[in-house]
Design an enzyme around this catalytic site. Structure first.
Site, PDB file in Angstrom:
ATOM      1  CB  SER A 134      -0.971  -0.045   1.186  1.00 27.55           C
ATOM      2  OG  SER A 134      -1.987   0.911   1.054  1.00 27.55           O
ATOM      3  CG  ASP A 140      -7.210  -2.725  -2.973  1.00 23.10           C
ATOM      4  OD1 ASP A 140      -7.869  -1.956  -2.245  1.00 23.10           O
ATOM      5  OD2 ASP A 140      -5.972  -2.812  -2.924  1.00 23.10           O
ATOM      6  CG  HIS A 183      -5.783  -2.445   0.698  1.00 24.92           C
ATOM      7  ND1 HIS A 183      -5.160  -2.025  -0.467  1.00 24.92           N
ATOM      8  CD2 HIS A 183      -5.088  -1.861   1.724  1.00 24.92           C
ATOM      9  CE1 HIS A 183      -4.155  -1.221  -0.173  1.00 24.92           C
ATOM     10  NE2 HIS A 183      -4.090  -1.105   1.144  1.00 24.92           N
TER      11      HIS A 183
END
Length: 270
Positions: A107, A214, A244
Site C-alpha cells: 500500500s 481492492d 486490499h
C-alpha cells in the site's frame, strides 16, 4: 516461531523503531515496508514465512506510525521516510554484507518501496509491491478537494474477506483510527508524482500483486502507476475476489507462496 527484536535509531524527524527477525545461515535479506496507519507488527506471519524461506527480515515502523516517534500519521515529505528506510537497509547490509537484498512494500509502503528502488535500485535484487499506492488514487484527489478532511476511519471490511482481520485491526491500539491528515495527503500526492516523473525501474525484477476487489487502492488506478515504472522484468499477479491486504486474505498462503516462488527466480543460486 521467529521472534522479532526491536531496536531504535535516530531517524530524520525523530526516533524510529525497527523490527528484525533473525535466523541461522540466511541466504538473503528481506526488508518490509508497511502501509498507512498501521505498523510492522501486523506482518509477523509474513516475516515468519520469509524466515522459513531463508531470509533475515527487518523493517521500520514509519515516522508517526506504530512505536516510532512523531505526531500520528503526520508525514510532510516522504523523502524523510525513504531516508529512514535506507538506514534500516544499510544496517542489515552491514550485518550481512554478502547477502542480496529484496524489498517488499504494501500500500503506502509499496509507494515508499518504489521510490526507494528508483533511488537505490542498484543495491536491490528484487522488489515486491502489494496493492501499492501508485499512478492514480481517486480517494486522494477527492479528499484533497475538500475544505475539511472528514473524520471517517478506514472500513475494516475492505481489508480482507477474513472477518478476524478486520476485528484485530479495529482493536489494535497501535493502528491509527482517525482521519487522514492533509499534510500526509499532499506528501503522498507529491511522492506519486515524483515516481511517475522518474519512471522505469529498469531491469530490477519486480512482482506486483493486487486484490481484484481492492476498494481502498483500486486496481485500475495502480495500473497506471505500474505502467509508469514498468521495467524489463515485471511479473503481475491479480487475485480474484481479494481485497486490499492480500497478505491477510483468506488465500494468504497461496499469495505468500507466489512471493517466495518469485524470489526463488530472482535470487542468485546459492
Amino acid at each position: 516461531m521467529a521472534t522479532a527484536r526491536l531496536w531504535e535509531f535516530a531517524g530524520v524527524r525523530g526516533a524510529i523503531t525497527a523490527h528484525a527477525w533473525h535466523r541461522e545461515d540466511p541466504r538473503y535479506i528481506a526488508i518490509l515496508t508497511h502501509g498507512y496507519g498501521e505498523h510492522l507488527g501486523r506482518y509477523e506471519h509474513v516475516a515468519e514465512t520469509l524466515v522459513r524461506h531463508g531470509a533475515v527480515v527487518c523493517g521500520p515502523d514509519h515516522l508517526g506510525h506504530g512505536r516510532s516517534a512523531g505526531e500520528p500519521v503526520l508525514i510532510e515529505d516522504f523523502a524523510d521516510v525513504v531516508a529512514d528506510l535506507h538506514t534500516v537497509v544499510e544496517s542489515a547490509r552491514s550485518d550481512h554484507p554478502d547477502l542480496p537484498v529484496v524489498l517488499i512494500g504494501h500500500s503506502m509502503g509499496g509507494m515508499i518501496a518504489t521510490r526507494y528502488a528508483q533511488l537505490h535500485g542498484r543495491d536491490l535484487t528484487a522488489l515486491v509491491l502489494s496493492g501499492p499506492v501508485l499512478g492514480r488514487w481517486d480517494a486522494l484527489s477527492a479528499l484533497l478537494g475538500l475544505d475539511e478532511i472528514p473524520d471517517i476511519p478506514i472500513d475494516p471490511d475492505t481489508l480482507s474477506r477474513d472477518p478476524a482481520i478486520g476485528k484485530a485491526y479495529t482493536e489494535d491500539p497501535l493502528v491509527w483510527h482517525g482521519p487522514f491528515k492533509r499534510a500526509l495527503l499532499l506528501a503522498t500526492d507529491a511522492c506519486m508524482r515524483q515516481i511517475g516523473e522518474h519512471g522505469s525501474l529498469g531491469d530490477l525484477p519486480t512482482l506486483w500483486i493486487h486484490g481484484e476487489d481492492d476498494q481502498l487502492v483500486p486496481l485500475d488506478g495502480t495500473r497506471t502507476g505500474i505502467e509508469q515504472i514498468r521495467g524489463t522484468d515485471l511479473t503481475e499477479r491479480i487475485f480474484f475476489g481479494a481485497r486490499h491486504e492480500v497478505f491477510n486474505e483468506t488465500n494468504r498462503d497461496e499469495i505468500l507462496s507466489e512471493v517466495t516462488a518469485f524470489l526463488d527466480r530472482a535470487l542468485p543460486a546459492r
